[in-house]
Scaffold this motif. Structure first.
Motif, PDB file in Angstrom:
ATOM      1  N   TYR A  68       0.824  -1.224   0.000  1.00 49.90           N
ATOM      2  CA  TYR A  68       0.000   0.000   0.000  1.00 49.90           C
ATOM      3  C   TYR A  68       0.851   1.265   0.000  1.00 49.90           C
ATOM      4  O   TYR A  68       0.355   2.354   0.238  1.00 49.90           O
TER       5      TYR A  68
ATOM      6  N   GLU B   5      -0.475  -0.244  -7.791  1.00 51.23           N
ATOM      7  CA  GLU B   5      -1.415  -1.316  -7.436  1.00 51.23           C
ATOM      8  C   GLU B   5      -1.317  -2.461  -8.442  1.00 51.23           C
ATOM      9  O   GLU B   5      -1.420  -3.636  -8.090  1.00 51.23           O
TER      10      GLU B   5
ATOM     11  N   ASN C 162      -5.528   2.360   3.097  1.00 48.00           N
ATOM     12  CA  ASN C 162      -6.866   2.813   3.468  1.00 48.00           C
ATOM     13  C   ASN C 162      -7.885   1.862   2.841  1.00 48.00           C
ATOM     14  O   ASN C 162      -7.552   1.085   1.935  1.00 48.00           O
ATOM     15  N   PRO C 163      -9.134   1.905   3.336  1.00 49.01           N
ATOM     16  CA  PRO C 163     -10.133   0.929   2.871  1.00 49.01           C
ATOM     17  C   PRO C 163     -10.367   0.945   1.354  1.00 49.01           C
ATOM     18  O   PRO C 163     -10.675  -0.108   0.777  1.00 49.01           O
ATOM     19  N   GLY C 164     -10.201   2.081   0.712  1.00 50.39           N
ATOM     20  CA  GLY C 164     -10.364   2.134  -0.745  1.00 50.39           C
ATOM     21  C   GLY C 164      -9.287   1.318  -1.444  1.00 50.39           C
ATOM     22  O   GLY C 164      -9.569   0.505  -2.339  1.00 50.39           O
TER      23      GLY C 164
ATOM     24  N   ARG D 101      -9.917  -2.450  -0.877  1.00 46.29           N
ATOM     25  CA  ARG D 101     -10.944  -3.030  -1.751  1.00 46.29           C
ATOM     26  C   ARG D 101     -10.382  -3.262  -3.151  1.00 46.29           C
ATOM     27  O   ARG D 101     -10.615  -4.307  -3.752  1.00 46.29           O
ATOM     28  N   ARG D 102      -9.618  -2.302  -3.668  1.00 46.81           N
ATOM     29  CA  ARG D 102      -9.074  -2.447  -5.027  1.00 46.81           C
ATOM     30  C   ARG D 102      -8.000  -3.526  -5.086  1.00 46.81           C
ATOM     31  O   ARG D 102      -8.066  -4.451  -5.899  1.00 46.81           O
TER      32      ARG D 102
ATOM     33  N   LEU E 194      -8.493  -1.534  11.540  1.00 50.20           N
ATOM     34  CA  LEU E 194      -9.730  -2.312  11.577  1.00 50.20           C
ATOM     35  C   LEU E 194     -10.706  -1.874  10.486  1.00 50.20           C
ATOM     36  O   LEU E 194     -11.519  -2.688  10.016  1.00 50.20           O
ATOM     37  N   ALA E 195     -10.616  -0.623  10.055  1.00 48.03           N
ATOM     38  CA  ALA E 195     -11.395  -0.200   8.878  1.00 48.03           C
ATOM     39  C   ALA E 195     -10.909  -0.992   7.658  1.00 48.03           C
ATOM     40  O   ALA E 195     -11.704  -1.409   6.807  1.00 48.03           O
TER      41      ALA E 195
ATOM     42  N   THR F  98     -12.321  -4.491   7.749  1.00 48.24           N
ATOM     43  CA  THR F  98     -13.717  -4.444   7.289  1.00 48.24           C
ATOM     44  C   THR F  98     -13.779  -4.430   5.764  1.00 48.24           C
ATOM     45  O   THR F  98     -14.587  -5.143   5.152  1.00 48.24           O
TER      46      THR F  98
ATOM     47  N   GLU G  87     -15.099  -7.405   2.894  1.00 45.69           N
ATOM     48  CA  GLU G  87     -16.041  -7.126   1.803  1.00 45.69           C
ATOM     49  C   GLU G  87     -15.616  -7.743   0.477  1.00 45.69           C
ATOM     50  O   GLU G  87     -16.451  -8.067  -0.353  1.00 45.69           O
TER      51      GLU G  87
END
Lengths: 311, 311
Positions: free
Chosen positions: A147, A157, A185-187, A190-191, A217-218, A221, A225
């Motif tokens: 990251y 990425e 970060n969560p974005g 996800r990617r 923890l975010a 989460t 997903e």
């Protein structure tokens, strides 16, 4: 039946890497024994790095043999190279966690070679496993700095996903996508993890998050997903980062289990018992920073209450 | 153009509720002035509770008038009842944040009446606003203990949504769904806030999360997914919880802005400047617990770097 999700304890490895106190082999094994008894099914028990690099792991062989002899959980070990993998297999380790970095600069700083050279070494580790312990030892690989990197900054990425694809092609039994420096970060999660999960098909993909900037923890989460079900974490958040003194380290095992269970996943772990193990380890490591909210605030009164049980 | 998301600073209210030091009116106003200058567009500047209940807010009228006179940001105030709302409007407050609890037991403990009586009082506040400041003062309501209660345990999700519906029917200009005691998890947030957002239509829905059990920013991430764009937070995570001594309080403003910006939202807030304001307030409140990761670890090198900028 609740879906399963897995905590992988990395405290005896990532957590001990930077602490001032060198634990005895007996303490390390007591940690493993007691944590496995809480229901944790996989523990990274040590690291097969040269002792002059990290003196804490001078007893890697003894810890590995002791943990394997205990049974009841998967004893994994980190290895940075072929030699480490050979030592780990000789000690009877059932799961090897290899590591390379997506950032060239970080790989160079960490293991003194290019990322491609590390990938080539991974092929040799797979070949060695197929030769001396076929079908017996699982070999996974972590992709550090997925990251971003404290040395070189942004990491592509696309590159992370390409490295994962290469490792899978070479026969990796698992891929761990690692936020070594707490930049994710969560974005991004996800990617990046979404793409790696698609690439991996039936091969499991694990996450390795640090909580350096509060998003640990975010990020868990977000990883849930996109289908991730295995999460590295460290008891009491032990770990730290040499580049951020005083900042928090790995995500906290107790809080991670709490999150997974609160979301309805079955981790098989007894959180209160895990907090007790944390208190034991805390007592062994005076002056170290322990984090984690559940150990401080306790479980909510509503924990495990059925949804809408109340009037 | 990035989508906007809003931080609503609640430190001068929720953050100061339990601290040992009583700040001067000048300090409170300096906090508001400096934080507004970082780009924060809404601050809950005080609470119109009786001074014998919380001595910290004995200067509520002066703080409110001073903050309103500054301009440049929305000065909001918490009010627990009609009398408080009247004082707030007399002081020129442009936004009233009323609060009631979904848990009967918590409402009784907090404002000594039933939740229905609190709802009836909300109707009277709306009527008062329509009489003395029509179209000028916004009146929102928070729903405390929406994710469970330290006194009574589970709170029905259906009940939270029904209370939101009643408040909207009575004319609420905003609904804030509050995790008063830090019990919420991302699954609950998606269900409860998702339902309230659908119920509210064009009326804004805000979140109020505490980080007592470490899930604060995971909950923000979940709230974003269901369309929430306004987030209460407190500078340095100031706040605490009387039922969990030593535990962390509100989610941290600096970390919340970091998460929102990292996910690509435009908060309009200068994080480094916000950290400076935090240091000032920290200096005023010796012995209080301040949390927050960005203040410790700093922003990542990759912050605001375009996705896949790296090779």
């Amino acid at each position: 039946m609740a879906e399963k999700a897995f905590l992988r304890e990395v405290g005896p490895r990532d957590g001990l890497q930077l602490v001032k106190t060198i634990l005895t082999t007996e303490q390390k094994l007591e940690w493993c024994r007691r944590e496995a008894a809480t229901g944790v099914s996989e523990i990274e028990v040590t690291s097969f790095v040269p002792p002059h690099v990290v003196p804490q792991f001078a007893d890697a062989g003894d810890v590995a043999r002791g943990a394997v002899a205990m049974g009841g959980f998967t004893a994994a070990a980190l290895v940075p190279n072929l030699k480490g993998a050979q030592f780990a297999m000789e000690a009877g380790i059932a799961k090897i966690n290899y590591v390379l970095s997506a950032s060239e600069e970080h790989n160079l700083a960490n293991v003194r070679r290019s990322t491609q050279e590390s990938i080539d070494d991974f092929a040799r580790i797979i070949a060695l496993r197929d030769e001396i312990a076929p079908g017996k030892v699982k070999v996974g690989s972590g992709i550090a700095t997925s990251y971003g990197c404290t040395i070189s900054g942004p990491v592509s990425e696309k590159r992370v996903v390409e490295i994962a694809a290469k490792l899978l092609e070479l026969g990796a039994d698992e891929i761990a996508v690692a936020d070594t420096v707490g930049y994710g970060n969560p974005g991004q999660v996800r990617r990046i993890m979404g793409a790696v999960v698609r690439e991996a098909g039936d091969i499991p993909v694990a996450s390795h998050f640090h909580d350096t900037r509060g998003l640990g923890l975010a990020n868990v989460t977000a990883a849930l997903e996109v289908g991730v079900r295995a999460f590295d974490a460290s008891l009491g958040g032990l770990g730290g980062c040499p580049f951020a003194p005083g900042a928090s380290g790995n995500i906290d095992s107790e809080d991670t289990v709490f999150l997974l269970e609160a979301l309805g996943f079955d981790t098989g772990v007894d959180i209160e018992a895990l907090v007790e193990v944390r208190r034991m380890v805390e007592g062994w490591l005076p002056g170290e920073r322990f984090s984690g909210s559940i150990a401080e605030a306790g479980l909510p009164k509503t924990f495990r209450a059925p949804i809408d049980a109340a009037a």
